[in-house]
Write an enzyme that holds these catalytic residues in place. Structure first.
Site, PDB file in Angstrom:
ATOM      1  N   SER A  79       0.833  -1.198   0.000  1.00 32.94           N
ATOM      2  CA  SER A  79       0.000   0.000   0.000  1.00 32.94           C
ATOM      3  C   SER A  79       0.872   1.254   0.000  1.00 32.94           C
ATOM      4  O   SER A  79       1.572   1.505  -0.972  1.00 32.94           O
ATOM      5  CB  SER A  79      -0.963  -0.032   1.190  1.00 32.94           C
ATOM      6  OG  SER A  79      -1.910   1.003   1.110  1.00 32.94           O
ATOM      7  N   HIS A 126      -3.863  -0.877  -4.553  1.00 32.59           N
ATOM      8  CA  HIS A 126      -5.322  -1.095  -4.411  1.00 32.59           C
ATOM      9  C   HIS A 126      -5.979  -0.866  -5.777  1.00 32.59           C
ATOM     10  O   HIS A 126      -7.077  -0.313  -5.864  1.00 32.59           O
ATOM     11  CB  HIS A 126      -5.923  -0.130  -3.381  1.00 32.59           C
ATOM     12  CG  HIS A 126      -5.319  -0.192  -2.018  1.00 32.59           C
ATOM     13  ND1 HIS A 126      -5.661  -1.146  -1.077  1.00 32.59           N
ATOM     14  CD2 HIS A 126      -4.386   0.598  -1.419  1.00 32.59           C
ATOM     15  CE1 HIS A 126      -4.976  -0.941   0.039  1.00 32.59           C
ATOM     16  NE2 HIS A 126      -4.194   0.111  -0.143  1.00 32.59           N
ATOM     17  N   GLU A 172      -4.982  -5.449  -4.769  1.00 35.30           N
ATOM     18  CA  GLU A 172      -4.852  -5.975  -3.409  1.00 35.30           C
ATOM     19  C   GLU A 172      -4.546  -7.472  -3.432  1.00 35.30           C
ATOM     20  O   GLU A 172      -4.881  -8.197  -4.381  1.00 35.30           O
ATOM     21  CB  GLU A 172      -6.134  -5.707  -2.624  1.00 35.30           C
ATOM     22  CG  GLU A 172      -6.382  -4.225  -2.377  1.00 35.30           C
ATOM     23  CD  GLU A 172      -7.578  -3.956  -1.482  1.00 35.30           C
ATOM     24  OE1 GLU A 172      -8.231  -4.921  -1.045  1.00 35.30           O
ATOM     25  OE2 GLU A 172      -7.860  -2.762  -1.220  1.00 35.30           O
TER      26      GLU A 172
END
Length: 258
Positions: free
Chosen positions: A121, A156, A183
């Site tokens: 992330s 993401h 993800e």
């Protein structure tokens, strides 16, 4: 190793530890991207989770002070590390603390000596030199750690529908390849050979501007797929999915023969 966020499959953490040396791996975890990094209870839980891995050692490294990030005593664990993991959170917290400091220098040194630097992330976003710092449909762009050359990272990617955001960045930087990582998925990059491989449960989407800077060719990579940055940049004789490369209009998707 660049991870797209979300729940981390055990196979990705296992592969990271393997790349770092397996039972001889010396891991440093940097949790600075999360605001919880300033909470001792959170750090204790994070350290306990990592110590379940079959590695030689695990240490935490965290500060918000750039002065501390330049302290030789503070960066000492990085001199012996074979692998570093950057957690998720806010990528700006990472660059505010470490960009241009001894910490960044030592992370590059780990890669240079054959170690592995991984992030998920926010920890993924900082890997490229042109860094997506935030924004919804339109990205806020800043400067990242520049570990991977010739690319800009978004994470993401499919889960949060970030195609338009990444295409907007490529309209300003058409010399780069956009790497959108979904993800529960990781892109492993050999920084010496510029070789790429994918593992996890979803996709990495490579977004390559054409030579005319009018559209972006899309290539979807799933777990087990391998390629090279040079191959991604080549114009394929087989038409791929393409996206119009326009700064002021939403990206429109045109799918050709796949």
């Amino acid at each position: 190793m660049i991870c797209g966020g979300g729940k981390l499959p055990p196979s990705i953490r296992d592969e990271f530890c393997k790349l770092a040396g397996g039972p001889r791996a010396r891991i440093v975890v940097i949790p600075t991207a999360t605001s919880n990094a300033d909470k001792p209870d959170h750090l204790a839980t994070l350290l306990a989770d990592w110590k379940l891995s079959n590695v030689e050692s695990v240490q935490l490294l965290h500060t918000r002070s750039r002065e501390t990030a330049n302290d030789p005593a503070f960066v000492q664990p990085l001199l012996q590390a074979t692998g570093v993991w950057l957690t998720g959170g806010d990528q700006v917290f990472l660059t505010d603390a470490y960009l241009g400091t001894a910490v960044q220098e030592q992370l590059k040194a780990i890669l240079a000596r054959g170690g592995v630097v991984a992030g998920t992330s926010a920890g993924a976003a900082v890997m490229s030199g042109v860094m997506i710092a935030g924004g919804l449909n339109k990205a806020d762009v800043s400067v990242g750690f520049d570990f991977i050359k010739g690319a800009v990272i978004d994470q993401h990617f499919l889960k949060r529908n970030r195609m338009e955001r990444l295409i907007g960045v490529l309209s300003m930087h058409p010399n780069l390849v956009g790497l959108g990582i979904d993800e529960e998925t990781a892109l492993v990059v050999d920084v010496r050979e510029h070789h790429l491989s994918v593992l996890g449960s979803s996709y990495v989407v490579a977004c390559v501007p054409d030579s005319q800077r009018k559209s972006v060719r899309l290539q979807f990579l799933k777990s087990g797929d391998t390629t090279a940055m040079a191959d991604l940049m080549q114009q394929s004789p087989v038409e791929k999915a393409t996206v119009d490369l326009k700064v002021d209009e939403p990206a429109g998707l045109t799918v050709g023969s796949l």
